[in-house]
Design a protein around this motif. Structure first.
Motif, PDB file in Angstrom:
ATOM      1  N   ILE A 228       0.847  -1.177   0.000  1.00 20.33           N
ATOM      2  CA  ILE A 228       0.000   0.000   0.000  1.00 20.33           C
ATOM      3  C   ILE A 228       0.888   1.233   0.000  1.00 20.33           C
ATOM      4  O   ILE A 228       1.640   1.471   0.954  1.00 20.33           O
ATOM      5  N   ILE A 229       0.813   1.991  -1.085  1.00 22.16           N
ATOM      6  CA  ILE A 229       1.691   3.149  -1.272  1.00 22.16           C
ATOM      7  C   ILE A 229       0.834   4.382  -1.483  1.00 22.16           C
ATOM      8  O   ILE A 229      -0.086   4.376  -2.311  1.00 22.16           O
ATOM      9  N   GLY A 230       1.102   5.433  -0.714  1.00 18.74           N
ATOM     10  CA  GLY A 230       0.418   6.700  -0.887  1.00 18.74           C
ATOM     11  C   GLY A 230       1.386   7.768  -1.361  1.00 18.74           C
ATOM     12  O   GLY A 230       2.564   7.773  -0.987  1.00 18.74           O
ATOM     13  N   THR A 231       0.906   8.665  -2.223  1.00 20.88           N
ATOM     14  CA  THR A 231       1.753   9.739  -2.731  1.00 20.88           C
ATOM     15  C   THR A 231       0.999  11.061  -2.666  1.00 20.88           C
ATOM     16  O   THR A 231      -0.226  11.100  -2.533  1.00 20.88           O
ATOM     17  N   THR A 236       5.537  12.086  -4.766  1.00 17.70           N
ATOM     18  CA  THR A 236       6.429  11.764  -3.654  1.00 17.70           C
ATOM     19  C   THR A 236       5.698  10.860  -2.667  1.00 17.70           C
ATOM     20  O   THR A 236       4.570  11.137  -2.267  1.00 17.70           O
ATOM     21  N   VAL A 237       6.366   9.778  -2.273  1.00 20.47           N
ATOM     22  CA  VAL A 237       5.749   8.786  -1.397  1.00 20.47           C
ATOM     23  C   VAL A 237       5.581   9.362   0.008  1.00 20.47           C
ATOM     24  O   VAL A 237       6.529   9.913   0.586  1.00 20.47           O
ATOM     25  N   ASN A 238       4.381   9.230   0.577  1.00 21.28           N
ATOM     26  CA  ASN A 238       4.148   9.637   1.970  1.00 21.28           C
ATOM     27  C   ASN A 238       3.437   8.553   2.779  1.00 21.28           C
ATOM     28  O   ASN A 238       3.151   8.752   3.957  1.00 21.28           O
ATOM     29  N   VAL A 239       3.135   7.434   2.164  1.00 16.30           N
ATOM     30  CA  VAL A 239       2.577   6.273   2.861  1.00 16.30           C
ATOM     31  C   VAL A 239       3.297   5.034   2.343  1.00 16.30           C
ATOM     32  O   VAL A 239       3.427   4.846   1.121  1.00 16.30           O
ATOM     33  N   TRP A 240       3.746   4.187   3.289  1.00 18.45           N
ATOM     34  CA  TRP A 240       4.520   2.997   2.893  1.00 18.45           C
ATOM     35  C   TRP A 240       4.328   1.940   3.966  1.00 18.45           C
ATOM     36  O   TRP A 240       4.848   2.053   5.061  1.00 18.45           O
TER      37      TRP A 240
END
Length: 558
Positions: A228-231, A236-240
């Protein structure tokens, strides 16, 4: 508390006092007067009026005690000061009338009555004073002999009336203040209660929020099979999450705020453009993700847009699943299907060849018996059925591996519909099913692969006949629409459950109604039909009701 009850409870200077306490001043005054009369002082007095006056005061005291405990209205307490006026009149009459030293006792009932809200109480107190002053003159104890007597007769009630007005107004101001204070107190109590309720609700919501956060964190930590990846909007990634750490090899520290989504998701720009362009979130798609060590893997990805508290776009969320094992399994299945199909086709072709050789000719010296010919027909029919199944398996393997191609040429769709009807007629006649054809007067032409579209029509018609009970009907229609042609196959058959319609294009899937009615089949016909229609950039729509029938609508671009 209502305004009326507030006024009643605070009425008058002594409004909130118990009646006996307010009557105490008059009792004290009469007790003092009685002591003076029985003292050595030489004050002439008639005994019986004094005794009656004291008895009235004691009776008023008893009434003051009983009134709060009775069902009478609090307004009945005005009887007590009125009785006091009578007692004062008797005392003055018994002690010299106009010259009595005890006339000042009138001030006590005047204060009591005049302190009640309303000018009528001023009039009542004035009437009481006037009565007390007039009684000695009425009974003849006093007389008007000089001008001073006239002045006392008029001046005394007037002064007491003025005092009653002042007392009434002072009491009214005080009453208003008390009422406002009570209202403010009630409002304060309501505000305090509301504040306490709000505080409890805030604490409850805070606890719910903390519990939801704990649950979210526990679920978040438990998700390890999905990345689960948030950008943000710039990528720019802000959730990992931990699943992203496991699948992609980057730690949270390496990814959040430092990693660009393009480093792992080469299709990010395409997804962002689609979503920012106003499209709904795309369906899950098979893409390729790149790990930290440079290796790649097939991923099943669902992309959704994120919004801030104001409803403005804030970024995107990508949920990816590693499809390496699934892809490999599918590849092995396709290879197995292709291998088995090829291995079956050769012996089946040989069987059919020998069947043809065994069929007797006119000059055959040793003809077969009818029973042998019947057996030979069974072998031929089943071998051809197996050969058709092998062909279907090879076709689905080609579709799965991406090796399926079409060869479009200008084709008469009207002719394909008639050919499909000719093919389905024998089976329909055998099942006593009415087969109806609806085509426009003008020929409808399109650039299609005639073999594949004919195969799709054959599949749809054969299914319609197969799944329609005896005596039913099947209709095949052709319509011309702007820029497209529609092929419609409708039946009055057993139908398909709504929750199974979406799965009809899956290989080897069969509807529950088909298995319940023991209708033969392997579940490849619609898979092939869907692949053919999709390859022609067309669409296929299914509308079905269990027990009422099914309608397939194929739309092909012209």
């Amino acid at each position: 508390m209502s305004e009326r009850s507030a006024d009643e409870s605070t009425a008058g200077t002594f409004g909130s006092w118990p009646p006996l306490l307010k009557h105490g001043a008059a009792l004290t005054g009469f007790a003092l007067a009685t002591l003076i009369l029985v003292s050595p002082m030489d004050i002439a007095a008639v005994v019986w009026p004094v005794v009656v006056a004291d008895a009235l005061m004691l009776a008023a005291a008893v009434f003051a005690i009983v009134l709060p405990r009775s069902s009478l209205s609090p307004r009945w307490e005005i009887v007590i000061p009125l009785v006091t006026f009578v007692a004062v009149a008797l005392l003055r009459t018994a002690t010299g009338g106009q010259l009595s030293p005890f006339g000042a006792l009138m001030i006590i009932p005047v204060v009591w009555i005049a302190s009640q809200p309303g000018l009528r109480y001023v009039l009542i107190s004035f009437a009481g004073v006037l009565g007390v002053v007039a009684v000695p003159f009425v009974v003849g104890i006093s007389s008007v002999s000089v001008a001073a007597d006239v002045a006392r007769l008029v001046f005394t009630p007037a002064v007491f009336a003025i005092a009653a007005v002042l007392i009434n107004q002072i009491a009214r101001v005080q009453n208003d203040r008390l009422v406002r204070l009570q209202r403010l107190g009630l409002e304060r109590d309501r505000l305090v209660q509301s504040l306490e309720d709000s505080t409890r609700e805030a604490l409850r919501r805070q606890e719910q929020t903390l519990e939801a956060a704990r649950l979210r964190d526990s679920v978040w930590e438990a998700i390890t099979g999905h990345a689960i990846i948030g950008t943000d909007l710039d990528g720019t990634v802000n959730v990992w999450n931990r699943g992203a750490v496991s699948l992609l090899g980057y730690s949270s520290t390496e990814a959040i705020g430092r990693l660009d989504i393009l480093d792992v998701h080469p299709r990010y720009d395409e997804a962002r453009s689609a979503l920012r362009g106003g499209a709904d979130a795309p369906e899950a798609t098979d893409w390729t993700y790149a790990r930290k060590d440079g290796t790649t893997f097939p991923a099943h990805v669902l992309v959704t847009e994120r919004f801030d508290e104001d409803g403005d776009p804030a970024g995107f969320i990508f949920v990816a699943t590693d499809e390496t094992e699934a892809t490999e399994l599918q590849r092995l299945k396709d290879e197995f299907t292709s291998l088995i199909s090829h291995e079956l086709r050769t012996p089946l072709s040989s069987i059919l060849g020998y069947v043809e050789l065994l069929r007797p000719e006119d000059d055959f010296d040793d003809p077969m018996t009818d029973q042998q010919l019947k057996y030979l027909d069974v072998v031929d029919r089943n071998a051809r059925r197996l050969l058709q199944l092998v062909g279907d398996l090879l076709f689905t393997a080609q579709v799965g591996s991406g090796r399926f191609t079409i060869e479009p040429v200008p084709t008469s769709l009207t002719g394909l519909v008639r050919a499909a009807v000719d093919t389905a007629t024998p089976a329909a006649d055998e099942a006593h099913i009415t087969l109806t054809v609806v085509t426009p007067d003008d020929d409808v032409n399109a650039s299609v692969d005639p073999v594949r579209i004919g195969q799709a029509l054959d599949n749809l018609l054969s299914n319609a006949v197969k799944f329609t009970p005896r005596g039913g009907s099947v209709t095949i229609g052709l319509e011309s629409a702007p820029g497209a042609a529609r092929l419609i196959v409708a039946d009055t058959g057993i139908g398909i459950p709504a929750d199974e319609v979406a799965r009809l294009s899956e290989r080897f899937f069969r509807a529950s109604t088909a298995t319940q009615h023991a209708v033969k089949g392997v579940g490849l016909g619609l898979t092939i039909t869907k692949a053919i229609v999709t390859a022609h950039a067309g669409t296929i729509d299914i509308d079905s009701t269990v027990g009422a029938g099914t309608t397939f609508t194929v739309e092909l671009p012209l």
